[in-house]
Design an enzyme around this catalytic site. Structure first.
Site, PDB file in Angstrom:
ATOM      1  N   TYR A  45       0.803  -1.237   0.000  1.00  0.00           N
ATOM      2  CA  TYR A  45       0.000   0.000   0.000  1.00  0.00           C
ATOM      3  C   TYR A  45       0.829   1.278   0.000  1.00  0.00           C
ATOM      4  O   TYR A  45       0.272   2.373  -0.002  1.00  0.00           O
ATOM      5  CB  TYR A  45      -0.971  -0.013   1.188  1.00  0.00           C
ATOM      6  CG  TYR A  45      -1.906  -1.205   1.154  1.00  0.00           C
ATOM      7  CD1 TYR A  45      -2.777  -1.373   0.084  1.00  0.00           C
ATOM      8  CD2 TYR A  45      -1.899  -2.159   2.165  1.00  0.00           C
ATOM      9  CE1 TYR A  45      -3.623  -2.474   0.020  1.00  0.00           C
ATOM     10  CE2 TYR A  45      -2.750  -3.259   2.117  1.00  0.00           C
ATOM     11  CZ  TYR A  45      -3.595  -3.410   1.042  1.00  0.00           C
ATOM     12  OH  TYR A  45      -4.448  -4.483   0.972  1.00  0.00           O
ATOM     13  N   HIS A 122      -8.790   1.672  -5.816  1.00  0.00           N
ATOM     14  CA  HIS A 122      -7.954   0.779  -5.008  1.00  0.00           C
ATOM     15  C   HIS A 122      -6.504   1.166  -5.193  1.00  0.00           C
ATOM     16  O   HIS A 122      -6.062   1.424  -6.324  1.00  0.00           O
ATOM     17  CB  HIS A 122      -8.154  -0.683  -5.423  1.00  0.00           C
ATOM     18  CG  HIS A 122      -9.554  -1.125  -5.212  1.00  0.00           C
ATOM     19  ND1 HIS A 122     -10.053  -1.387  -3.959  1.00  0.00           N
ATOM     20  CD2 HIS A 122     -10.576  -1.282  -6.080  1.00  0.00           C
ATOM     21  CE1 HIS A 122     -11.325  -1.703  -4.070  1.00  0.00           C
ATOM     22  NE2 HIS A 122     -11.676  -1.646  -5.342  1.00  0.00           N
ATOM     23  N   LEU A 123      -5.775   1.183  -4.098  1.00  0.00           N
ATOM     24  CA  LEU A 123      -4.355   1.513  -4.159  1.00  0.00           C
ATOM     25  C   LEU A 123      -3.595   0.415  -4.888  1.00  0.00           C
ATOM     26  O   LEU A 123      -2.768   0.671  -5.757  1.00  0.00           O
ATOM     27  CB  LEU A 123      -3.815   1.679  -2.726  1.00  0.00           C
ATOM     28  CG  LEU A 123      -4.406   2.877  -1.968  1.00  0.00           C
ATOM     29  CD1 LEU A 123      -4.253   2.677  -0.466  1.00  0.00           C
ATOM     30  CD2 LEU A 123      -3.755   4.169  -2.410  1.00  0.00           C
TER      31      LEU A 123
HETATM   32  O1  CA2 Z   1      -5.817  -1.775  -2.710  1.00  0.00           O
HETATM   33  C1  CA2 Z   1      -6.713  -1.269  -2.053  1.00  0.00           C
HETATM   34  O2  CA2 Z   1      -6.890  -0.068  -1.942  1.00  0.00           O
HETATM   35  C2  CA2 Z   1      -7.648  -2.190  -1.240  1.00  0.00           C
HETATM   36  O3  CA2 Z   1      -8.943  -1.627  -1.295  1.00  0.00           O
HETATM   37  C3  CA2 Z   1      -7.116  -2.196   0.170  1.00  0.00           C
HETATM   38  C4  CA2 Z   1      -7.859  -3.148   1.090  1.00  0.00           C
HETATM   39  C5  CA2 Z   1      -7.958  -4.526   0.473  1.00  0.00           C
HETATM   40  O4  CA2 Z   1      -8.766  -5.361   1.290  1.00  0.00           O
HETATM   41  C6  CA2 Z   1      -8.538  -4.482  -0.936  1.00  0.00           C
HETATM   42  O5  CA2 Z   1      -8.539  -5.781  -1.452  1.00  0.00           O
HETATM   43  C7  CA2 Z   1      -7.708  -3.582  -1.821  1.00  0.00           C
HETATM   44  C8  CA2 Z   1      -7.152  -3.261   2.443  1.00  0.00           C
HETATM   45  C9  CA2 Z   1      -6.968  -1.957   3.131  1.00  0.00           C
HETATM   46  C10 CA2 Z   1      -6.136  -2.190   4.355  1.00  0.00           C
HETATM   47  O6  CA2 Z   1      -5.215  -1.138   4.470  1.00  0.00           O
HETATM   48  C11 CA2 Z   1      -4.079  -1.337   5.170  1.00  0.00           C
HETATM   49  C12 CA2 Z   1      -3.312  -0.231   5.387  1.00  0.00           C
HETATM   50  C13 CA2 Z   1      -2.152  -0.352   6.070  1.00  0.00           C
HETATM   51  C14 CA2 Z   1      -1.746  -1.569   6.527  1.00  0.00           C
HETATM   52  C15 CA2 Z   1      -2.517  -2.673   6.318  1.00  0.00           C
HETATM   53  C16 CA2 Z   1      -3.691  -2.552   5.630  1.00  0.00           C
END
Ligand code: CA2
Length: 188
Positions: A45, A122-123
């Site tokens: 991310y 999505h990032l």
């Molecule tokens: O890629 C993306 O933006 C997602 O929406 C991020 C989600 C994931 O479940 C999707 O499949 C894709 C997860 C967000 C969690 O963010 C975190 C940030 C920092 C550390 C861990 C997780």
């Protein structure tokens, strides 16, 4: 603020100061765990914090003369509430539903119900990741999806939604109300 025209006794009244000249308002929603951005899982991310990303969104919004309202929640119900609330006073939505992308019929239904043009962001590239992330419940009710471009994705979403909303306002302004068109043709 009046609409841009009204039909009065067969005459179209055009107002120069009207609701379609108002500033565009866009609600930006970040889903669960995005508050931890920059602190963990940086290889997926990135290193930018949510606050820094929000500042970049606000800066671009100012350039585009768009008003943005930024929110993050870990709760599906709260996100659904904010989507519903956007029906009054907002022109569009940008949402990263995070994990709810792959599970939430409720968020999908809320977006469909309010009928506001919505861009999904999505990032990471969800289509290159685990199989369960390939499916988005949101994509079918969004005007577009941006996935895999990191924080830039939000900026592209803002530009894209701004252009979409500006074009549809312009179209509404230039096409006369359908009733008067019918009246002009003398048809029903
Ligand atoms: O890629 C993306 O933006 C997602 O929406 C991020 C989600 C994931 O479940 C999707 O499949 C894709 C997860 C967000 C969690 O963010 C975190 C940030 C920092 C550390 C861990 C997780």
């Amino acid at each position: 603020m009046p609409p841009c025209w009204t039909l009065s006794g067969g005459i179209v009244l055009v107002y120069s100061v009207c609701e379609q000249n108002e500033m565009l308002r866009i609600r930006v929603l970040h889903g669960p765990i995005l508050n931890l951005l920059g602190s963990r899982e940086q290889s997926i991310y990135g290193t930018m914090s949510l606050d820094t990303m929000d500042s970049a969104i606000l800066k671009l919004a100012e350039e585009l003369a768009v008003e943005v309202d930024l929110r993050q929640s870990n709760s599906e119900g709260e996100l659904v509430g904010w989507i519903q609330e956007a029906r009054t006073g907002y022109d569009g939505i940008i949402i990263n539903p995070a994990g709810y992308t792959h599970t939430s019929v409720a968020i999908r239904d809320a977006i469909a119900a309010v009928g506001l043009p919505t861009v999904e962001v999505h990032l990471s590239n969800i289509h290159q990741r685990e199989e369960f992330r390939h499916r988005s419940y949101i994509a079918g009710v969004a005007i577009g999806q941006i996935s895999g471009l990191g924080p830039t994705g939000y900026l592209l979403a803002l530009r894209g939604l701004h252009d979409h909303l500006t074009a549809s306002r312009r179209q509404k302004k230039t096409s006369p109300p359908s009733t008067s068109r019918r009246a002009a043709r003398g048809t029903r």
